[in-house]
Design a protein around this motif. Structure first.
Motif, PDB file in Angstrom:
ATOM      1  N   PHE A  25       0.769  -1.290   0.008  1.00 26.08           N
ATOM      2  CA  PHE A  25       0.064   0.017   0.052  1.00 26.08           C
ATOM      3  C   PHE A  25       1.037   1.285   0.024  1.00 26.08           C
ATOM      4  O   PHE A  25       0.643   2.050  -0.887  1.00 26.08           O
ATOM      5  CB  PHE A  25      -0.961  -0.020   1.293  1.00 26.08           C
ATOM      6  CG  PHE A  25      -1.778   1.247   1.245  1.00 26.08           C
ATOM      7  CD1 PHE A  25      -2.908   1.265   0.545  1.00 26.08           C
ATOM      8  CD2 PHE A  25      -1.533   2.124   2.143  1.00 26.08           C
ATOM      9  CE1 PHE A  25      -3.801   2.476   0.653  1.00 26.08           C
ATOM     10  CE2 PHE A  25      -2.281   3.227   2.118  1.00 26.08           C
ATOM     11  CZ  PHE A  25      -3.404   3.368   1.529  1.00 26.08           C
ATOM     12  N   VAL A  26       1.949   1.434   0.969  1.00 24.58           N
ATOM     13  CA  VAL A  26       2.665   2.480   1.040  1.00 24.58           C
ATOM     14  C   VAL A  26       3.610   2.620  -0.376  1.00 24.58           C
ATOM     15  O   VAL A  26       3.764   3.744  -0.982  1.00 24.58           O
ATOM     16  CB  VAL A  26       3.587   2.275   2.115  1.00 24.58           C
ATOM     17  CG1 VAL A  26       4.557   3.505   2.339  1.00 24.58           C
ATOM     18  CG2 VAL A  26       2.696   2.369   3.545  1.00 24.58           C
ATOM     19  N   THR A  27       4.234   1.553  -0.524  1.00 28.97           N
ATOM     20  CA  THR A  27       5.024   1.607  -1.868  1.00 28.97           C
ATOM     21  C   THR A  27       4.312   1.812  -2.921  1.00 28.97           C
ATOM     22  O   THR A  27       4.883   2.489  -3.819  1.00 28.97           O
ATOM     23  CB  THR A  27       5.970   0.125  -1.657  1.00 28.97           C
ATOM     24  OG1 THR A  27       6.838   0.118  -0.544  1.00 28.97           O
ATOM     25  CG2 THR A  27       6.826   0.365  -2.938  1.00 28.97           C
ATOM     26  N   GLY A  28       3.383   1.162  -3.275  1.00 27.42           N
ATOM     27  CA  GLY A  28       2.402   1.263  -4.374  1.00 27.42           C
ATOM     28  C   GLY A  28       1.942   2.763  -4.699  1.00 27.42           C
ATOM     29  O   GLY A  28       2.046   3.328  -5.522  1.00 27.42           O
ATOM     30  N   THR A  29       1.372   3.376  -3.456  1.00 29.00           N
ATOM     31  CA  THR A  29       0.896   4.742  -3.353  1.00 29.00           C
ATOM     32  C   THR A  29       2.149   5.549  -3.982  1.00 29.00           C
ATOM     33  O   THR A  29       1.827   6.467  -4.583  1.00 29.00           O
ATOM     34  CB  THR A  29       0.365   5.183  -2.121  1.00 29.00           C
ATOM     35  OG1 THR A  29      -0.574   4.175  -1.802  1.00 29.00           O
ATOM     36  CG2 THR A  29      -0.215   6.424  -2.364  1.00 29.00           C
ATOM     37  N   THR A 134     -12.376  -5.089 -11.460  1.00 28.86           N
ATOM     38  CA  THR A 134     -11.571  -5.890 -10.262  1.00 28.86           C
ATOM     39  C   THR A 134     -11.940  -5.098  -9.031  1.00 28.86           C
ATOM     40  O   THR A 134     -12.032  -5.564  -8.078  1.00 28.86           O
ATOM     41  CB  THR A 134     -10.240  -6.103 -10.644  1.00 28.86           C
ATOM     42  OG1 THR A 134      -9.904  -6.903 -11.835  1.00 28.86           O
ATOM     43  CG2 THR A 134      -9.549  -6.776  -9.676  1.00 28.86           C
ATOM     44  N   MET A 135     -11.575  -3.782  -9.370  1.00 31.85           N
ATOM     45  CA  MET A 135     -11.880  -2.993  -7.795  1.00 31.85           C
ATOM     46  C   MET A 135     -13.074  -2.947  -7.538  1.00 31.85           C
ATOM     47  O   MET A 135     -13.299  -3.173  -6.121  1.00 31.85           O
ATOM     48  CB  MET A 135     -11.426  -1.497  -8.436  1.00 31.85           C
ATOM     49  CG  MET A 135     -11.556  -0.444  -7.398  1.00 31.85           C
ATOM     50  SD  MET A 135     -13.378   0.215  -7.152  1.00 31.85           S
ATOM     51  CE  MET A 135     -13.470   1.158  -8.642  1.00 31.85           C
ATOM     52  N   TYR A 136     -14.259  -2.950  -8.529  1.00 34.06           N
ATOM     53  CA  TYR A 136     -15.455  -3.082  -7.878  1.00 34.06           C
ATOM     54  C   TYR A 136     -15.929  -4.324  -7.085  1.00 34.06           C
ATOM     55  O   TYR A 136     -16.618  -4.149  -6.153  1.00 34.06           O
ATOM     56  CB  TYR A 136     -16.787  -2.787  -9.154  1.00 34.06           C
ATOM     57  CG  TYR A 136     -16.793  -1.269  -9.263  1.00 34.06           C
ATOM     58  CD1 TYR A 136     -17.235  -0.562  -8.100  1.00 34.06           C
ATOM     59  CD2 TYR A 136     -16.619  -0.746 -10.409  1.00 34.06           C
ATOM     60  CE1 TYR A 136     -17.555   0.808  -8.638  1.00 34.06           C
ATOM     61  CE2 TYR A 136     -16.642   0.392 -10.823  1.00 34.06           C
ATOM     62  CZ  TYR A 136     -17.146   1.355  -9.736  1.00 34.06           C
ATOM     63  OH  TYR A 136     -17.250   2.738 -10.184  1.00 34.06           O
ATOM     64  N   VAL A 137     -15.300  -5.287  -7.604  1.00 38.82           N
ATOM     65  CA  VAL A 137     -15.658  -6.796  -6.911  1.00 38.82           C
ATOM     66  C   VAL A 137     -14.673  -6.659  -5.599  1.00 38.82           C
ATOM     67  O   VAL A 137     -15.713  -7.039  -4.597  1.00 38.82           O
ATOM     68  CB  VAL A 137     -14.746  -8.003  -7.933  1.00 38.82           C
ATOM     69  CG1 VAL A 137     -14.796  -9.074  -6.973  1.00 38.82           C
ATOM     70  CG2 VAL A 137     -15.719  -8.040  -9.120  1.00 38.82           C
ATOM     71  N   LEU A 200      -6.905  -7.325   1.324  1.00 40.58           N
ATOM     72  CA  LEU A 200      -6.838  -7.542  -0.322  1.00 40.58           C
ATOM     73  C   LEU A 200      -7.124  -6.204  -1.071  1.00 40.58           C
ATOM     74  O   LEU A 200      -6.452  -5.730  -1.998  1.00 40.58           O
ATOM     75  CB  LEU A 200      -7.650  -8.876  -0.589  1.00 40.58           C
ATOM     76  CG  LEU A 200      -7.349 -10.110  -0.218  1.00 40.58           C
ATOM     77  CD1 LEU A 200      -8.198 -11.223  -0.706  1.00 40.58           C
ATOM     78  CD2 LEU A 200      -5.678 -10.335  -0.469  1.00 40.58           C
ATOM     79  N   LEU A 201      -8.232  -5.569  -0.371  1.00 40.27           N
ATOM     80  CA  LEU A 201      -8.573  -4.359  -0.965  1.00 40.27           C
ATOM     81  C   LEU A 201      -7.471  -3.358  -1.030  1.00 40.27           C
ATOM     82  O   LEU A 201      -7.266  -2.400  -2.111  1.00 40.27           O
ATOM     83  CB  LEU A 201      -9.849  -3.832  -0.317  1.00 40.27           C
ATOM     84  CG  LEU A 201     -10.495  -2.321  -0.768  1.00 40.27           C
ATOM     85  CD1 LEU A 201     -10.798  -2.547  -2.453  1.00 40.27           C
ATOM     86  CD2 LEU A 201     -11.723  -1.900   0.023  1.00 40.27           C
ATOM     87  N   PRO A 206      -3.550   1.180  -4.380  1.00 37.86           N
ATOM     88  CA  PRO A 206      -2.530   1.983  -5.253  1.00 37.86           C
ATOM     89  C   PRO A 206      -2.681   1.838  -6.699  1.00 37.86           C
ATOM     90  O   PRO A 206      -2.298   2.890  -7.174  1.00 37.86           O
ATOM     91  CB  PRO A 206      -1.159   1.781  -4.634  1.00 37.86           C
ATOM     92  CG  PRO A 206      -1.399   1.073  -3.324  1.00 37.86           C
ATOM     93  CD  PRO A 206      -2.738   0.280  -3.738  1.00 37.86           C
ATOM     94  N   PHE A 207      -3.346   0.875  -7.277  1.00 35.68           N
ATOM     95  CA  PHE A 207      -3.108   0.589  -8.632  1.00 35.68           C
ATOM     96  C   PHE A 207      -4.676   0.717  -9.300  1.00 35.68           C
ATOM     97  O   PHE A 207      -4.664   0.339 -10.438  1.00 35.68           O
ATOM     98  CB  PHE A 207      -2.581  -1.060  -8.813  1.00 35.68           C
ATOM     99  CG  PHE A 207      -1.399  -1.204  -8.130  1.00 35.68           C
ATOM    100  CD1 PHE A 207      -0.212  -0.546  -8.373  1.00 35.68           C
ATOM    101  CD2 PHE A 207      -1.580  -1.898  -7.081  1.00 35.68           C
ATOM    102  CE1 PHE A 207       1.061  -0.792  -7.712  1.00 35.68           C
ATOM    103  CE2 PHE A 207      -0.419  -2.185  -6.105  1.00 35.68           C
ATOM    104  CZ  PHE A 207       0.986  -1.642  -6.416  1.00 35.68           C
TER     105      PHE A 207
END
Length: 249
Positions: A25-29, A134-137, A200-201, A206-207
């Protein structure tokens, strides 16, 4: 509380996965902001359809904000603090359940309307990517599981459950770098599944377009004024008049 030995799955779910989630989360953001600033957007589809958007978007955003506040209070504030503030367990429980159900219902209603809008409106559906789907799921799954845990915790289904004895201390222990996986290992399965869905969410957060939640138009307050000048009746302003063959119209 049971003293059953921890399994490998317990360690993976309640120690490894939380730290993997935080790292991604941190690295991806950071990576997204550093290398994909032009993609840091909601990719708004308001131009394609506005009627449903005007209703669904505010309901969803207000609901999700209330859900976040509820999670912060429920997970980060120890039970001893509310006891010291003379808030009884029954009062806290009533407030948490009432606000949680309303916030969860608004969030679910809003996101369902947004999904319906995307599926039934041609231009909006055409602008929907696999990433969005995918995000909505993951988002809908986390919301539904959150509502389920609220109902179970309130005693509407079963005998009720005080998550502040297990889930909350485990959550705080992760950030204190003293993980206590045995607490989550003893939690109800519904709370365990909700916790995994939430992690998982945040891993995919970040993506996806959800990253815009960390945007704030701070620069807008300090930007210089945009000066508009009247160009006159013929659009010439302070410029010298053009020759006849240079005029437009």
């Amino acid at each position: 509380m049971s003293t059953a030995p921890l399994t490998t799955m317990d360690i993976l779910l309640w120690v490894v996965l939380p730290y993997v989630t935080i790292a991604v989360f941190v690295t991806g953001t950071w990576w997204r902001y550093r290398y994909d600033k032009f993609g840091w957007t909601t990719r708004s589809s308001q131009l394609y359809e506005r009627k449903l958007m005007r209703v669904a978007s505010p309901i969803f955003h207000i609901g999700i904000l209330a859900v976040v506040v509820g999670h912060v209070i429920g997970l980060l504030i120890p039970e001893s603090w509310t006891d010291a503030a003379s808030i009884s367990e029954d009062t806290y429980h009533l407030m948490a359940v009432g606000i949680g159900l309303v916030a969860g219902a608004c969030t679910l209603f809003g996101v369902v309307m947004l999904v319906y809008r995307r599926r039934t409106n041609g231009p909006v559906f055409a602008a929907t990517t696999k990433n969005d789907k995918t995000m909505y799921v993951f988002l809908v799954a986390a919301i539904c599981l959150g509502l389920l845990t609220t109902i179970i915790g309130s005693g509407v289904i079963g005998d009720g459950y005080n998550y502040r004895d297990t889930v909350s201390p485990w959550f705080r222990s992760i950030f204190l770098l003293q993980p206590q996986p045995e607490l989550m290992a003893e939690a109800l399965p519904s709370f365990q599944v909700h916790a995994v869905a939430g992690m998982l969410l945040f891993i995919i957060w970040p993506f996806t377009r959800l990253v815009h939640a960390f945007s704030a138009p701070v620069g807008y307050v300090f930007r210089p004024y945009v000066v508009y000048r009247d160009r006159g009746a013929h659009g010439e302003g302070n410029r010298a008049p053009r020759r006849g063959w240079e005029r437009v119209g």
